[in-house]
Design an enzyme around this catalytic site. Structure first.
Site, PDB file in Angstrom:
ATOM      1  N   GLU A 258      33.298  30.558  49.137  1.00 52.40           N
ATOM      2  CA  GLU A 258      34.516  30.887  49.895  1.00 52.40           C
ATOM      3  C   GLU A 258      35.136  32.065  49.185  1.00 52.40           C
ATOM      4  OE1 GLU A 258      35.708  29.209  52.589  1.00 52.40           O
ATOM      5  OE2 GLU A 258      34.010  27.841  52.619  1.00 52.40           O
ATOM      6  N   CYS A 292      43.798  33.284  50.052  1.00 53.08           N
ATOM      7  CA  CYS A 292      42.674  33.987  50.694  1.00 53.08           C
ATOM      8  C   CYS A 292      42.852  34.091  52.195  1.00 53.08           C
ATOM      9  CB  CYS A 292      41.380  33.256  50.360  1.00 53.08           C
ATOM     10  SG  CYS A 292      41.433  31.521  50.794  1.00 53.08           S
TER      11      CYS A 292
HETATM   12  P1  NAP Z   1      37.232  35.449  40.479  1.00 55.91           P
HETATM   13  O1  NAP Z   1      37.594  36.453  39.477  1.00 55.91           O
HETATM   14  O2  NAP Z   1      36.005  35.657  41.287  1.00 55.91           O
HETATM   15  O3  NAP Z   1      37.171  34.061  39.678  1.00 55.91           O
HETATM   16  C1  NAP Z   1      36.938  32.836  40.315  1.00 55.91           C
HETATM   17  C2  NAP Z   1      36.283  31.878  39.336  1.00 55.91           C
HETATM   18  O4  NAP Z   1      35.012  32.399  38.959  1.00 55.91           O
HETATM   19  C3  NAP Z   1      37.066  31.691  38.029  1.00 55.91           C
HETATM   20  O5  NAP Z   1      36.920  30.359  37.602  1.00 55.91           O
HETATM   21  C4  NAP Z   1      36.365  32.648  37.077  1.00 55.91           C
HETATM   22  O6  NAP Z   1      36.495  32.311  35.724  1.00 55.91           O
HETATM   23  C5  NAP Z   1      34.922  32.477  37.541  1.00 55.91           C
HETATM   24  N1  NAP Z   1      34.060  33.598  37.187  1.00 55.91           N
HETATM   25  C6  NAP Z   1      34.390  34.909  37.098  1.00 55.91           C
HETATM   26  N2  NAP Z   1      33.305  35.630  36.771  1.00 55.91           N
HETATM   27  C7  NAP Z   1      32.263  34.768  36.654  1.00 55.91           C
HETATM   28  C8  NAP Z   1      30.891  34.916  36.341  1.00 55.91           C
HETATM   29  N3  NAP Z   1      30.337  36.108  36.092  1.00 55.91           N
HETATM   30  N4  NAP Z   1      30.106  33.817  36.314  1.00 55.91           N
HETATM   31  C9  NAP Z   1      30.627  32.607  36.592  1.00 55.91           C
HETATM   32  N5  NAP Z   1      31.932  32.393  36.884  1.00 55.91           N
HETATM   33  C10 NAP Z   1      32.745  33.472  36.931  1.00 55.91           C
HETATM   34  O7  NAP Z   1      38.386  35.217  41.549  1.00 55.91           O
HETATM   35  P2  NAP Z   1      39.939  34.991  41.268  1.00 55.91           P
HETATM   36  O8  NAP Z   1      40.526  36.302  40.936  1.00 55.91           O
HETATM   37  O9  NAP Z   1      40.118  33.846  40.346  1.00 55.91           O
HETATM   38  O10 NAP Z   1      40.434  34.487  42.711  1.00 55.91           O
HETATM   39  C11 NAP Z   1      40.927  35.349  43.668  1.00 55.91           C
HETATM   40  C12 NAP Z   1      39.897  35.602  44.741  1.00 55.91           C
HETATM   41  O11 NAP Z   1      39.445  34.366  45.274  1.00 55.91           O
HETATM   42  C13 NAP Z   1      40.446  36.380  45.912  1.00 55.91           C
HETATM   43  O12 NAP Z   1      39.516  37.351  46.303  1.00 55.91           O
HETATM   44  C14 NAP Z   1      40.596  35.325  46.991  1.00 55.91           C
HETATM   45  O13 NAP Z   1      40.563  35.824  48.303  1.00 55.91           O
HETATM   46  C15 NAP Z   1      39.453  34.410  46.702  1.00 55.91           C
HETATM   47  N6  NAP Z   1      39.684  33.069  47.234  1.00 55.91           N
HETATM   48  C16 NAP Z   1      38.989  32.652  48.325  1.00 55.91           C
HETATM   49  C17 NAP Z   1      39.235  31.400  48.875  1.00 55.91           C
HETATM   50  C18 NAP Z   1      38.509  30.905  50.110  1.00 55.91           C
HETATM   51  O14 NAP Z   1      38.593  29.723  50.391  1.00 55.91           O
HETATM   52  N7  NAP Z   1      37.820  31.759  50.838  1.00 55.91           N
HETATM   53  C19 NAP Z   1      40.192  30.575  48.303  1.00 55.91           C
HETATM   54  C20 NAP Z   1      40.885  31.034  47.184  1.00 55.91           C
HETATM   55  C21 NAP Z   1      40.617  32.277  46.658  1.00 55.91           C
HETATM   56  P3  NAP Z   1      37.663  32.966  34.814  1.00 55.91           P
HETATM   57  O15 NAP Z   1      38.921  32.372  35.273  1.00 55.91           O
HETATM   58  O16 NAP Z   1      37.311  32.560  33.437  1.00 55.91           O
HETATM   59  O17 NAP Z   1      37.593  34.440  35.050  1.00 55.91           O
END
Ligand code: NAP
Length: 521
Positions: A258, A292
């Site tokens: 997602e 999101c």
């Molecule tokens: P993110 O940077 O992609 O991080 C999400 C999760 O992934 C965090 O737990 C992060 O850990 C982990 N992560 C990051 N890099 C990784 C890697 N290389 N390998 C494994 N895990 C990794 O996203 P965010 O900034 O937290 O969230 C915002 C984004 O999420 C926005 O784009 C939003 O639209 C999207 N979102 C989508 C939905 C949906 O249902 N479609 C819902 C909510 C949010 P760390 O915290 O340690 O970096």
């Protein structure tokens, strides 16, 4: 009150003990989680390592065997009790959500209610979905075919910081109901919500090894999860989603994601503009736009553009903004310095390229270190970053269009495809527009809650907004391996003895063709 009550600190101290970390406690690093409204340290959280993930998956794998042997009806009793626990402890859960994220209480309540309704939905739906189903067999009356659903094994969940309670728990609930174990990595800056969710599940009777939280960084803990689990459920940015998709592809394990959105609202000339202005406070600014499925673009028919702008700006200016651990504020804080910088940069970039600020457009350090005003922009040019990229903050751009066709075309002109909102003169007009939009959910007469909260239906993204779906039947069945058991009776596939050989082969094609007259073929 802009600080959590003292009992919240006590609860966080209890939650720190939940991760089952056994190795080298001396050398273990700890991260500091900050209380967002004040920026002050809230609590320390020990960070997991790759070895912790390996150990957690091993324990989960062992526990999953007995869990899968329980009937679905027995398993969902835990979900029913979990829903009761969530309801009973909702105020405390909202306190923890707010402390970690700085969102207003109404947005925190959305997380709690999502846990409640998703648990109740799967408690009721899972036994039916998982029941073995008869399907037509190859040879009518002679081949009996039954489809069964086996759990994948250990499901990894990697969750983001924006809705850290429900996005840690609700996908896991479906995986657990399907007979899996779950190992989850919460976002580094919001580990306590996942731990609070774990505690509720344990209180509801879930064996601890079946749901384990490993706090830590994406690079270390996230990578180890992808390398060890049998299926990955990821929520986060499209960029990280791509990386994880590649890693899952290497291991040939299932993957559901997602991801981000650049969601559009369409307002036709016949829409009730007062309702649009009222809904906008949530559709644009819930969790300060760090949602999101919130709207970042509005396409309005030109004949009502000015009227809508007047109503929207008046309503947005009247929004109450501020810290507080009670209902009241319509918008809270951003979560982090990074978020504040991104939002500020998107607005400054748009203005430098010719956009007009209709309302908002400023940080509000007088309210807290990370507050930013709800912001509406007009005349945003195509080369502005916020024209096509997700801001993930309280910044919305409004564009006039000459027809509904143009609105649909512009709404669809994005690589994203997560959510959309339509306000039209009638439900049927809105639904007809919805059918032309390329997004996983469309809310007619609402912003996002109606689609999100209809948990019996699937929710997810088209394009770069996602792979697979949460909620609905798919949100549970994706955590299973479908197996068809076909039992051949009386006559084997080489034909009966008196027809064996050439006669049987000659009969096979016309007989197979004639099966089209049978019901269900
Ligand atoms: P993110 O940077 O992609 O991080 C999400 C999760 O992934 C965090 O737990 C992060 O850990 C982990 N992560 C990051 N890099 C990784 C890697 N290389 N390998 C494994 N895990 C990794 O996203 P965010 O900034 O937290 O969230 C915002 C984004 O999420 C926005 O784009 C939003 O639209 C999207 N979102 C989508 C939905 C949906 O249902 N479609 C819902 C909510 C949010 P760390 O915290 O340690 O970096």
């Amino acid at each position: 009150m802009s600080r959590p009550a003292p009992h919240v600190y006590d609860r966080l101290r209890d939650l720190v003990a939940i991760p089952d970390f056994r190795a080298d406690p001396e050398s273990r690093k700890a991260g500091v989680v900050h209380e967002v409204f004040t920026g002050e340290p809230l609590a320390e959280i020990p960070e997991g390592t790759a070895d912790d993930v390996v150990a957690a998956v091993e324990r989960a794998r062992a526990a999953q065997v007995a869990w899968a042997e329980r009937s679905p009806k027995e398993r969902v009793k835990v979900l029913e009790r979990f829903a009761t626990e969530v309801m009973r402890h909702r105020e405390e859960l909202m306190d923890i959500v707010q402390a970690e994220t700085g969102k207003n209480r109404a947005s925190a309540q959305e997380e709690v209610l999502d846990c409640l309704i998703t648990a109740r939905h799967y408690a009721s739906a899972a036994p039916g979905l998982l029941k073995p189903k008869r399907v037509p067999g190859m040879l009518p009356g002679l081949t009996k075919a039954v489809v069964r659903h086996h759990p994948k094994g250990v499901v990894g969940v990697i969750a983001p910081w924006n809705y850290p309670l429900n996005l840690a728990v609700t996908d896991a609930i479906a995986a657990l109901a399907a007979g899996n174990a779950v190992v989850i990595k919460p976002a580094s800056i919001t580990p306590f919500c996942a731990l609070a969710g774990a505690e509720m599940l344990y209180r509801a009777g879930l064996p601890r090894d079946l749901f384990q939280v490993v706090p830590g960084s994406g690079r270390v803990v996230g990578t180890a999860i992808v390398e060890n689990v049998d299926y990955l459920m990821f929520t986060g940015s499209s960029e990280t989603g791509r990386t994880l998709g590649r890693q899952c592809g290497e291991r040939l394990i299932g993957f559901s994601a997602e991801l981000g959105g650049k969601n559009a609202m369409i307002v036709t000339a016949g829409a009730d503009l007062d309702t649009v202005a009222e809904v906008a406070t949530r559709a644009f600014f819930s969790n300060s736009g760090q949602l999101c499925i919130s709207m970042e673009r509005v396409y309005v028919e030109r004949s009502v553009e000015q009227q809508l702008i007047e109503k929207l700006t008046a309503r947005i200016r009247a929004m109450s903004l501020g810290p507080g651990y009670e209902f009241g504020a319509e918008m809270g804080s951003l979560i982090s310095r990074d978020q504040l910088e991104t939002v500020t940069a998107h607005v400054e970039d748009a203005v430098a390229k010719g956009a007009r600020i209709l309302t908002g457009g400023r940080p509000r350090p007088d309210l807290g270190p990370l507050f930013y005003e709800p912001t509406l922009l007009a005349d945003v040019p195509e080369d502005a970053t916020c024209f096509g990229e997700e801001t993930f903050g309280p910044v919305v751009s409004i564009y006039p269009v000459d027809s509904v066709d143009e609105a649909v075309e512009k709404a669809n002109d994005t690589p994203y495809g997560l959510n959309a909102s339509v306000f039209a003169g009638s439900d049927s007009e809105g639904e007809a527009i919805a059918a032309r939009l390329r997004t996983g959910t469309v809310n007619v007469g609402e912003g996002y809650v109606a689609g999100w909260g209809s948990v019996a239906g699937p929710m997810g993204g088209m394009g770069i907004s996602g792979v697979g779906r949460r909620h609905g039947d798919e949100g549970l069945l994706k955590y299973t391996e479908a197996q068809t058991v076909a039992t051949q009776r009386l006559v084997h596939m080489g034909g009966p003895d008196f027809l064996a050989g050439r006669r049987w082969q000659e009969l096979l094609a016309p007989a197979t063709d004639a099966m089209r007259f049978l019901p269900g073929r």
